[in-house]
Design a protein around this motif. Structure first.
Motif, PDB file in Angstrom:
ATOM      1  N   HIS A 163     -11.618 -10.733  -4.763  1.00  0.00           N
ATOM      2  CA  HIS A 163     -11.978  -9.671  -3.814  1.00  0.00           C
ATOM      3  C   HIS A 163     -11.951  -8.329  -4.530  1.00  0.00           C
ATOM      4  CE1 HIS A 163     -11.831 -12.228  -0.247  1.00  0.00           C
ATOM      5  NE2 HIS A 163     -10.793 -12.822  -0.820  1.00  0.00           N
ATOM      6  N   ILE A 164     -13.001  -7.551  -4.340  1.00  0.00           N
ATOM      7  CA  ILE A 164     -13.063  -6.236  -4.983  1.00  0.00           C
ATOM      8  C   ILE A 164     -12.976  -5.112  -3.963  1.00  0.00           C
ATOM      9  CG2 ILE A 164     -14.366  -7.056  -6.972  1.00  0.00           C
ATOM     10  CD1 ILE A 164     -16.878  -5.880  -5.585  1.00  0.00           C
ATOM     11  N   ASP A 165     -12.677  -5.474  -2.720  1.00  0.00           N
ATOM     12  CA  ASP A 165     -12.685  -4.472  -1.655  1.00  0.00           C
ATOM     13  C   ASP A 165     -11.359  -4.430  -0.897  1.00  0.00           C
ATOM     14  OD1 ASP A 165     -12.952  -6.946  -0.521  1.00  0.00           O
ATOM     15  OD2 ASP A 165     -14.536  -6.385   0.864  1.00  0.00           O
ATOM     16  N   PHE A 166     -10.248  -4.521  -1.612  1.00  0.00           N
ATOM     17  CA  PHE A 166      -8.929  -4.511  -0.979  1.00  0.00           C
ATOM     18  C   PHE A 166      -8.591  -3.110  -0.476  1.00  0.00           C
ATOM     19  CE2 PHE A 166      -4.313  -4.150  -0.927  1.00  0.00           C
ATOM     20  CZ  PHE A 166      -3.961  -5.287  -0.222  1.00  0.00           C
ATOM     21  N   GLN A 167      -8.132  -3.032   0.748  1.00  0.00           N
ATOM     22  CA  GLN A 167      -7.693  -1.763   1.323  1.00  0.00           C
ATOM     23  C   GLN A 167      -6.200  -1.853   1.606  1.00  0.00           C
ATOM     24  OE1 GLN A 167     -10.073  -0.231   4.522  1.00  0.00           O
ATOM     25  NE2 GLN A 167      -8.504   1.206   5.151  1.00  0.00           N
ATOM     26  N   MET A 168      -5.463  -0.854   1.163  1.00  0.00           N
ATOM     27  CA  MET A 168      -4.018  -0.856   1.357  1.00  0.00           C
ATOM     28  C   MET A 168      -3.699  -0.847   2.853  1.00  0.00           C
ATOM     29  SD  MET A 168      -2.721  -0.917  -1.678  1.00  0.00           S
ATOM     30  CE  MET A 168      -1.018  -0.442  -1.465  1.00  0.00           C
ATOM     31  N   PRO A 169      -2.839  -1.751   3.298  1.00  0.00           N
ATOM     32  CA  PRO A 169      -2.482  -1.787   4.711  1.00  0.00           C
ATOM     33  C   PRO A 169      -1.484  -0.690   5.080  1.00  0.00           C
ATOM     34  CG  PRO A 169      -1.304  -3.494   3.539  1.00  0.00           C
ATOM     35  CD  PRO A 169      -2.229  -2.837   2.551  1.00  0.00           C
ATOM     36  N   GLU A 170      -1.530  -0.280   6.332  1.00  0.00           N
ATOM     37  CA  GLU A 170      -0.527   0.647   6.864  1.00  0.00           C
ATOM     38  C   GLU A 170       0.814  -0.095   6.962  1.00  0.00           C
ATOM     39  OE1 GLU A 170      -0.888   3.885   7.794  1.00  0.00           O
ATOM     40  OE2 GLU A 170      -2.980   3.866   7.146  1.00  0.00           O
ATOM     41  N   ASP A 171       1.889   0.649   6.974  1.00  0.00           N
ATOM     42  CA  ASP A 171       3.233   0.071   7.075  1.00  0.00           C
ATOM     43  C   ASP A 171       3.337  -0.840   8.309  1.00  0.00           C
ATOM     44  OD1 ASP A 171       6.154   0.260   6.036  1.00  0.00           O
ATOM     45  OD2 ASP A 171       6.313   0.590   8.210  1.00  0.00           O
ATOM     46  N   SER A 172       2.792  -0.397   9.429  1.00  0.00           N
ATOM     47  CA  SER A 172       2.886  -1.169  10.672  1.00  0.00           C
ATOM     48  C   SER A 172       2.083  -2.470  10.631  1.00  0.00           C
ATOM     49  CB  SER A 172       2.433  -0.316  11.848  1.00  0.00           C
ATOM     50  OG  SER A 172       1.070   0.065  11.687  1.00  0.00           O
ATOM     51  N   GLU A 173       1.170  -2.609   9.678  1.00  0.00           N
ATOM     52  CA  GLU A 173       0.347  -3.815   9.568  1.00  0.00           C
ATOM     53  C   GLU A 173       0.981  -4.888   8.693  1.00  0.00           C
ATOM     54  OE1 GLU A 173      -4.107  -1.891   9.891  1.00  0.00           O
ATOM     55  OE2 GLU A 173      -3.114  -1.866   7.935  1.00  0.00           O
TER      56      GLU A 173
END
Length: 74
Positions: free
Chosen positions: A61-71
């Motif tokens: 995967h080249i499109d990883f988005q950092m999750p929010e703490d609550s996620e």
């Protein structure tokens, strides 16, 4: 707020507080500058996100988005 090209970088948990995911370039090993990718409320959450990044890289995967703490569930 940053876009990071995942070539020749190291992703790590900041040893100072254990709750921040950071990265830096292997191309400039003498520099002390790093980019903060995310802050989490607990070290376990930061470790979980590091695992998620590793899994995304392994799966191509080249499109990883950092999750929010609550996620992030641990």
């Amino acid at each position: 707020m940053s876009l990071v090209k995942f070539e020749n970088i190291v992703i790590n948990i900041n040893n100072i507080n254990g709750k921040e995911i950071i990265c830096w370039s292997q191309m400039n090993p003498g520099e002390d500058e790093y980019i903060s990718l995310g802050h989490y409320s607990a070290k376990a959450k930061a470790m979980k996100v590091l695992d998620m990044i590793q899994e995304a890289c392994i799966n191509g995967h080249i499109d990883f988005q950092m999750p929010e703490d609550s996620e992030v569930e641990v």
